[in-house]
Design a protein around this motif. Structure first.
Motif, short mmCIF file in Angstrom:
data_model
loop_
_atom_site.label_atom_id
_atom_site.label_comp_id
_atom_site.label_asym_id
_atom_site.label_seq_id
_atom_site.Cartn_x
_atom_site.Cartn_y
_atom_site.Cartn_z
N PRO A 184 58.08 19.21 -23.46
CA PRO A 184 58.38 18.80 -24.84
C PRO A 184 58.43 17.29 -24.99
O PRO A 184 58.53 16.54 -24.01
CB PRO A 184 59.76 19.43 -25.10
N VAL A 185 58.37 16.85 -26.24
CA VAL A 185 58.58 15.45 -26.58
C VAL A 185 59.90 15.32 -27.32
O VAL A 185 60.38 16.27 -27.95
CB VAL A 185 57.42 14.88 -27.42
N LEU A 186 60.49 14.14 -27.23
CA LEU A 186 61.76 13.86 -27.89
C LEU A 186 61.55 12.85 -29.01
O LEU A 186 61.00 11.77 -28.78
CB LEU A 186 62.76 13.29 -26.87
N ASP A 187 61.96 13.22 -30.22
CA ASP A 187 62.03 12.27 -31.34
C ASP A 187 63.45 11.74 -31.35
O ASP A 187 64.38 12.40 -31.83
CB ASP A 187 61.68 12.98 -32.65
N LEU A 188 63.64 10.56 -30.79
CA LEU A 188 64.96 9.98 -30.57
C LEU A 188 65.38 9.17 -31.80
O LEU A 188 64.80 8.14 -32.10
CB LEU A 188 64.92 9.09 -29.33
N GLY A 189 66.41 9.68 -32.49
CA GLY A 189 66.79 9.08 -33.75
C GLY A 189 65.87 9.60 -34.84
O GLY A 189 65.20 8.84 -35.54
N CYS A 190 65.84 10.91 -34.98
CA CYS A 190 64.82 11.57 -35.82
C CYS A 190 65.04 11.39 -37.30
O CYS A 190 64.14 11.65 -38.09
CB CYS A 190 64.76 13.06 -35.48
N GLY A 191 66.24 10.95 -37.73
CA GLY A 191 66.49 10.79 -39.15
C GLY A 191 66.23 12.08 -39.91
O GLY A 191 66.73 13.14 -39.53
N GLY A 192 65.44 11.99 -40.96
CA GLY A 192 65.15 13.17 -41.77
C GLY A 192 64.16 14.14 -41.16
O GLY A 192 63.84 15.16 -41.77
N GLY A 193 63.64 13.84 -39.98
CA GLY A 193 62.79 14.79 -39.27
C GLY A 193 61.32 14.72 -39.62
O GLY A 193 60.53 15.56 -39.16
N ARG A 194 60.92 13.72 -40.38
CA ARG A 194 59.51 13.60 -40.80
C ARG A 194 58.56 13.59 -39.60
O ARG A 194 57.61 14.38 -39.53
CB ARG A 194 59.35 12.30 -41.60
N VAL A 244 58.99 20.11 -29.75
CA VAL A 244 59.73 18.90 -30.12
C VAL A 244 61.23 19.12 -30.07
O VAL A 244 61.75 20.09 -30.62
CB VAL A 244 59.34 18.44 -31.54
N VAL A 245 61.91 18.19 -29.40
CA VAL A 245 63.36 18.07 -29.51
C VAL A 245 63.61 16.90 -30.46
O VAL A 245 63.18 15.78 -30.19
CB VAL A 245 64.02 17.80 -28.15
N ALA A 246 64.26 17.17 -31.57
CA ALA A 246 64.56 16.13 -32.56
C ALA A 246 66.05 15.82 -32.48
O ALA A 246 66.88 16.68 -32.74
CB ALA A 246 64.18 16.61 -33.96
N GLY A 247 66.38 14.58 -32.10
CA GLY A 247 67.77 14.25 -31.87
C GLY A 247 68.24 13.08 -32.70
O GLY A 247 67.51 12.11 -32.93
N ASP A 248 69.49 13.16 -33.15
CA ASP A 248 70.11 12.07 -33.89
C ASP A 248 71.62 12.19 -33.71
O ASP A 248 72.13 13.28 -33.45
CB ASP A 248 69.75 12.14 -35.38
N TYR A 249 72.32 11.07 -33.84
CA TYR A 249 73.79 11.09 -33.72
C TYR A 249 74.45 11.34 -35.07
O TYR A 249 75.58 11.83 -35.13
CB TYR A 249 74.29 9.78 -33.13
N ALA A 250 73.76 11.01 -36.16
CA ALA A 250 74.33 11.17 -37.50
C ALA A 250 74.25 12.64 -37.91
O ALA A 250 73.16 13.16 -38.17
CB ALA A 250 73.59 10.29 -38.50
N ALA A 251 75.39 13.31 -37.95
CA ALA A 251 75.41 14.76 -38.11
C ALA A 251 74.84 15.23 -39.45
O ALA A 251 74.12 16.23 -39.50
CB ALA A 251 76.84 15.27 -37.94
N ILE A 307 72.63 13.71 -41.54
CA ILE A 307 71.18 13.55 -41.67
C ILE A 307 70.47 14.53 -40.76
O ILE A 307 69.38 15.03 -41.07
CB ILE A 307 70.75 12.09 -41.39
N LEU A 308 71.09 14.86 -39.61
CA LEU A 308 70.50 15.86 -38.72
C LEU A 308 70.48 17.23 -39.39
O LEU A 308 69.49 17.96 -39.29
CB LEU A 308 71.29 15.91 -37.41
N GLU A 309 71.54 17.56 -40.10
CA GLU A 309 71.59 18.83 -40.82
C GLU A 309 70.57 18.85 -41.95
O GLU A 309 69.94 19.87 -42.23
CB GLU A 309 73.00 19.08 -41.36
N TRP A 310 70.39 17.71 -42.62
CA TRP A 310 69.37 17.62 -43.67
C TRP A 310 67.99 17.88 -43.07
O TRP A 310 67.19 18.63 -43.63
CB TRP A 310 69.41 16.23 -44.31
N ALA A 311 67.72 17.26 -41.93
CA ALA A 311 66.42 17.44 -41.27
C ALA A 311 66.21 18.89 -40.85
O ALA A 311 65.12 19.44 -41.00
CB ALA A 311 66.34 16.52 -40.05
N ARG A 312 67.26 19.51 -40.34
CA ARG A 312 67.16 20.92 -39.93
C ARG A 312 66.84 21.80 -41.13
O ARG A 312 65.99 22.69 -41.06
CB ARG A 312 68.46 21.36 -39.27
#
Length: 209
Positions: A51-61, A73-80, A82-87
């Motif tokens: 897999p690839v990692l989108d580190l700091g994925c924000g809105g997941g674009r 893809v593993v999409a990761g972010d610390y901001a909970a 915005i991560l939920e919005w992306a999900r």
């Protein structure tokens, strides 16, 4: 360490407070010249099948685009929030990324488990005193032959910025491209090259594990 925690907490709180507006505003690749082509090139270069990692994925674009290109893809972010919005935005996608809350300074991933790390404008929120640690973590999780592609803002200095495109306070670290390339090499990356993005004031540093 307390200052780093404060930088992380307050910067992420800014993104969380603006999750909906930030997510919507960042969706259109037309606002970011050259970016879509850079994501496509990264997807091509990262070795398969890991897999690839989108580190700091924000809105997941970018994570959604990578998934549509056939990457896991593993999409990761610390901001909970915005991560939920992306999900939520990815829920209807035929191929959806997997989302993970993470800290760039202590990635919850196994050594050599990732084919490529895409960090689009996320490490610019890491204070310079901890950049070495963030790059070491990226290097650690990459498989041999894996690549990192990191976009940063050109400049000198770091500190808090109020307002701008988001209401609230965020930390920004600006870097010289050549100096950042040296940092990547010091972290163990080879074949480091700098590409100047289609967006004024930005560059992408690419290195191989």
């Amino acid at each position: 360490m307390s200052e780093v925690r404060e930088i992380t907490r307050e910067t992420c709180a800014c993104y969380d407070a603006n999750a909906n507006s930030y997510g919507e505003a960042s969706e259109d690749y037309g606002r970011f010249p050259g970016l879509r082509a850079e994501v496509v090139e990264f997807a091509r270069l990262a070795p398969r099948p890991l897999p690839v990692l989108d580190l700091g994925c924000g809105g997941g674009r970018d994570a959604r685009l990578l998934a549509s290109l056939g990457r896991t893809v593993v999409a990761g972010d610390y901001a909970a929030s915005i991560l939920e919005w992306a999900r939520g935005r990815s829920r209807e996608e035929r191929r959806a990324p997997g989302f993970l809350r993470l800290n760039a300074l202590a990635l919850p991933l196994r050594d050599a488990s990732i084919a490529g790390v895409w960090a689009s404008g996320s490490l610019l929120h890491i204070p310079s005193a901890r950049m070495e640690r963030a790059l070491a973590e990226i290097h650690r999780v990459l498989t041999p032959g894996g690549i990192a592609a990191i976009s940063m803002r050109i400049g000198d200095g770091e500190g808090w910025k109020n307002g701008g495109s988001l209401d609230g306070r965020r930390w920004f670290t600006f870097v010289d491209p050549d100096t950042f390339a040296v940092c990547l090499e010091a972290a163990g990356f080879a074949e480091v090259r700098i590409r100047f993005a289609g967006r004024p004031g930005w560059f992408i540093a690419v290195g191989t594990r």
